[in-house]
Write a protein that holds these residues in place. Structure first.
Motif, PDB file in Angstrom:
ATOM      1  N   ARG A   2       0.835  -1.194   0.000  1.00  0.00           N
ATOM      2  CA  ARG A   2       0.000   0.000   0.000  1.00  0.00           C
ATOM      3  C   ARG A   2       0.874   1.250   0.000  1.00  0.00           C
ATOM      4  NH1 ARG A   2      -1.726   3.307   4.091  1.00  0.00           N
ATOM      5  NH2 ARG A   2      -0.935   1.899   5.694  1.00  0.00           N
ATOM      6  N   PHE A   3       0.620   2.133  -0.956  1.00  0.00           N
ATOM      7  CA  PHE A   3       1.333   3.403  -1.029  1.00  0.00           C
ATOM      8  C   PHE A   3       0.874   4.298   0.121  1.00  0.00           C
ATOM      9  CE2 PHE A   3       1.380   7.846  -2.420  1.00  0.00           C
ATOM     10  CZ  PHE A   3       2.728   8.003  -2.645  1.00  0.00           C
ATOM     11  N   VAL A   4       1.829   4.915   0.838  1.00  0.00           N
ATOM     12  CA  VAL A   4       1.504   5.816   1.942  1.00  0.00           C
ATOM     13  C   VAL A   4       1.718   7.261   1.518  1.00  0.00           C
ATOM     14  CG1 VAL A   4       2.052   6.477   4.319  1.00  0.00           C
ATOM     15  CG2 VAL A   4       2.055   4.059   3.665  1.00  0.00           C
ATOM     16  N   GLN A   5       2.923   7.575   1.007  1.00  0.00           N
ATOM     17  CA  GLN A   5       3.196   8.951   0.595  1.00  0.00           C
ATOM     18  C   GLN A   5       4.492   9.058  -0.191  1.00  0.00           C
ATOM     19  OE1 GLN A   5       3.604  10.764   4.584  1.00  0.00           O
ATOM     20  NE2 GLN A   5       5.703  11.263   4.061  1.00  0.00           N
ATOM     21  N   ASP A   6       4.574  10.107  -0.996  1.00  0.00           N
ATOM     22  CA  ASP A   6       5.839  10.504  -1.603  1.00  0.00           C
ATOM     23  C   ASP A   6       6.539  11.419  -0.627  1.00  0.00           C
ATOM     24  OD1 ASP A   6       6.062   9.315  -4.165  1.00  0.00           O
ATOM     25  OD2 ASP A   6       4.534  10.671  -4.925  1.00  0.00           O
ATOM     26  N   ILE A   7       7.854  11.325  -0.592  1.00  0.00           N
ATOM     27  CA  ILE A   7       8.657  12.212   0.245  1.00  0.00           C
ATOM     28  C   ILE A   7       9.492  13.050  -0.707  1.00  0.00           C
ATOM     29  CG2 ILE A   7      10.427  12.353   2.038  1.00  0.00           C
ATOM     30  CD1 ILE A   7       9.400   9.557   2.989  1.00  0.00           C
ATOM     31  N   PRO A   8       9.179  14.330  -0.831  1.00  0.00           N
ATOM     32  CA  PRO A   8       9.888  15.171  -1.795  1.00  0.00           C
ATOM     33  C   PRO A   8      11.384  15.271  -1.502  1.00  0.00           C
ATOM     34  CG  PRO A   8       7.995  16.330  -0.837  1.00  0.00           C
ATOM     35  CD  PRO A   8       8.181  15.063  -0.068  1.00  0.00           C
ATOM     36  N   ILE A  14      11.596   9.345  -3.624  1.00  0.00           N
ATOM     37  CA  ILE A  14      11.442   8.600  -2.377  1.00  0.00           C
ATOM     38  C   ILE A  14       9.958   8.332  -2.147  1.00  0.00           C
ATOM     39  CG2 ILE A  14      11.878   8.580   0.105  1.00  0.00           C
ATOM     40  CD1 ILE A  14      14.129  10.613  -0.372  1.00  0.00           C
ATOM     41  N   GLY A  15       9.646   7.064  -1.934  1.00  0.00           N
ATOM     42  CA  GLY A  15       8.278   6.672  -1.649  1.00  0.00           C
ATOM     43  C   GLY A  15       8.206   5.869  -0.366  1.00  0.00           C
ATOM     44  N   LEU A  16       7.110   6.056   0.353  1.00  0.00           N
ATOM     45  CA  LEU A  16       6.870   5.299   1.577  1.00  0.00           C
ATOM     46  C   LEU A  16       5.675   4.386   1.336  1.00  0.00           C
ATOM     47  CD1 LEU A  16       7.496   4.789   4.590  1.00  0.00           C
ATOM     48  CD2 LEU A  16       5.893   6.637   5.117  1.00  0.00           C
ATOM     49  N   TYR A  17       5.840   3.115   1.696  1.00  0.00           N
ATOM     50  CA  TYR A  17       4.806   2.103   1.499  1.00  0.00           C
ATOM     51  C   TYR A  17       4.611   1.346   2.801  1.00  0.00           C
ATOM     52  CZ  TYR A  17       5.948   3.034  -3.349  1.00  0.00           C
ATOM     53  OH  TYR A  17       6.172   3.665  -4.543  1.00  0.00           O
ATOM     54  N   ILE A  24       8.042   0.508   4.233  1.00  0.00           N
ATOM     55  CA  ILE A  24       9.112   0.323   3.262  1.00  0.00           C
ATOM     56  C   ILE A  24       9.435   1.674   2.646  1.00  0.00           C
ATOM     57  CG2 ILE A  24       9.787  -0.805   1.114  1.00  0.00           C
ATOM     58  CD1 ILE A  24       7.781  -3.051   1.922  1.00  0.00           C
ATOM     59  N   VAL A  25      10.687   2.078   2.762  1.00  0.00           N
ATOM     60  CA  VAL A  25      11.164   3.315   2.147  1.00  0.00           C
ATOM     61  C   VAL A  25      11.922   2.918   0.887  1.00  0.00           C
ATOM     62  CG1 VAL A  25      12.618   5.352   2.432  1.00  0.00           C
ATOM     63  CG2 VAL A  25      11.377   4.432   4.404  1.00  0.00           C
ATOM     64  N   LYS A  26      11.434   3.369  -0.268  1.00  0.00           N
ATOM     65  CA  LYS A  26      12.092   3.087  -1.546  1.00  0.00           C
ATOM     66  C   LYS A  26      12.716   4.383  -2.040  1.00  0.00           C
ATOM     67  CE  LYS A  26      10.017   0.650  -4.633  1.00  0.00           C
ATOM     68  NZ  LYS A  26       9.052   0.026  -5.559  1.00  0.00           N
ATOM     69  N   ILE A  27      14.023   4.336  -2.273  1.00  0.00           N
ATOM     70  CA  ILE A  27      14.760   5.498  -2.772  1.00  0.00           C
ATOM     71  C   ILE A  27      15.297   5.126  -4.139  1.00  0.00           C
ATOM     72  CG2 ILE A  27      16.617   7.134  -2.325  1.00  0.00           C
ATOM     73  CD1 ILE A  27      16.410   6.284   0.664  1.00  0.00           C
ATOM     74  N   VAL A  49       9.000   9.375   9.245  1.00  0.00           N
ATOM     75  CA  VAL A  49       9.998   8.853   8.312  1.00  0.00           C
ATOM     76  C   VAL A  49      10.835   9.956   7.672  1.00  0.00           C
ATOM     77  CG1 VAL A  49      10.336   7.600   6.147  1.00  0.00           C
ATOM     78  CG2 VAL A  49       8.823   6.681   7.901  1.00  0.00           C
ATOM     79  N   PRO A  50      10.250  11.055   7.178  1.00  0.00           N
ATOM     80  CA  PRO A  50      11.103  12.083   6.561  1.00  0.00           C
ATOM     81  C   PRO A  50      12.195  12.621   7.481  1.00  0.00           C
ATOM     82  CG  PRO A  50       8.828  12.452   5.946  1.00  0.00           C
ATOM     83  CD  PRO A  50       8.835  11.365   7.004  1.00  0.00           C
ATOM     84  N   THR A  51      11.959  12.647   8.783  1.00  0.00           N
ATOM     85  CA  THR A  51      13.002  13.134   9.692  1.00  0.00           C
ATOM     86  C   THR A  51      14.171  12.155   9.784  1.00  0.00           C
ATOM     87  OG1 THR A  51      11.929  12.180  11.638  1.00  0.00           O
ATOM     88  CG2 THR A  51      11.338  14.441  11.066  1.00  0.00           C
TER      89      THR A  51
END
Length: 82
Positions: A2-8, A14-17, A24-27, A49-51
């Motif tokens: 499940r997609f949670v958010q994009d991290i600019p 960077i995507g968070l799932y 799961i952090v995909k870079i 997660v972004p922090t």
């Protein structure tokens, strides 16, 4: 998954799932990807997660991408693949 958010970010995509009890952090950078799995029990708020993706961490991620590219080019050269 499940997609949670994009991290600019300026250099990476960077995507968070969320999947199977983990975040799961995909870079991604060009053809390469790094994935980091974090137990949902270790991180109660996905907004945190972004922090975690601070500049020292992302500098190492960038170096790892450069190393991945070097390794890929080297195997291509050794095997006359490209």
């Amino acid at each position: 998954m499940r997609f949670v958010q994009d991290i600019p970010h300026a250099r990476f995509r960077i995507g968070l799932y969320a999947w199977n009890g983990k975040y799961i952090v995909k870079i991604e950078a060009g053809p390469y990807e790094q994935t980091y799995k974090i137990s949902e029990m270790d991180l109660t708020d996905p907004e945190a997660v972004p922090t975690l993706l601070d500049e020292p961490f992302l500098n190492r991620v960038e170096q790892r991408f450069l190393d991945m590219d070097t390794d890929w080019q080297a195997t291509g050269d050794r095997n006359d693949a490209f």
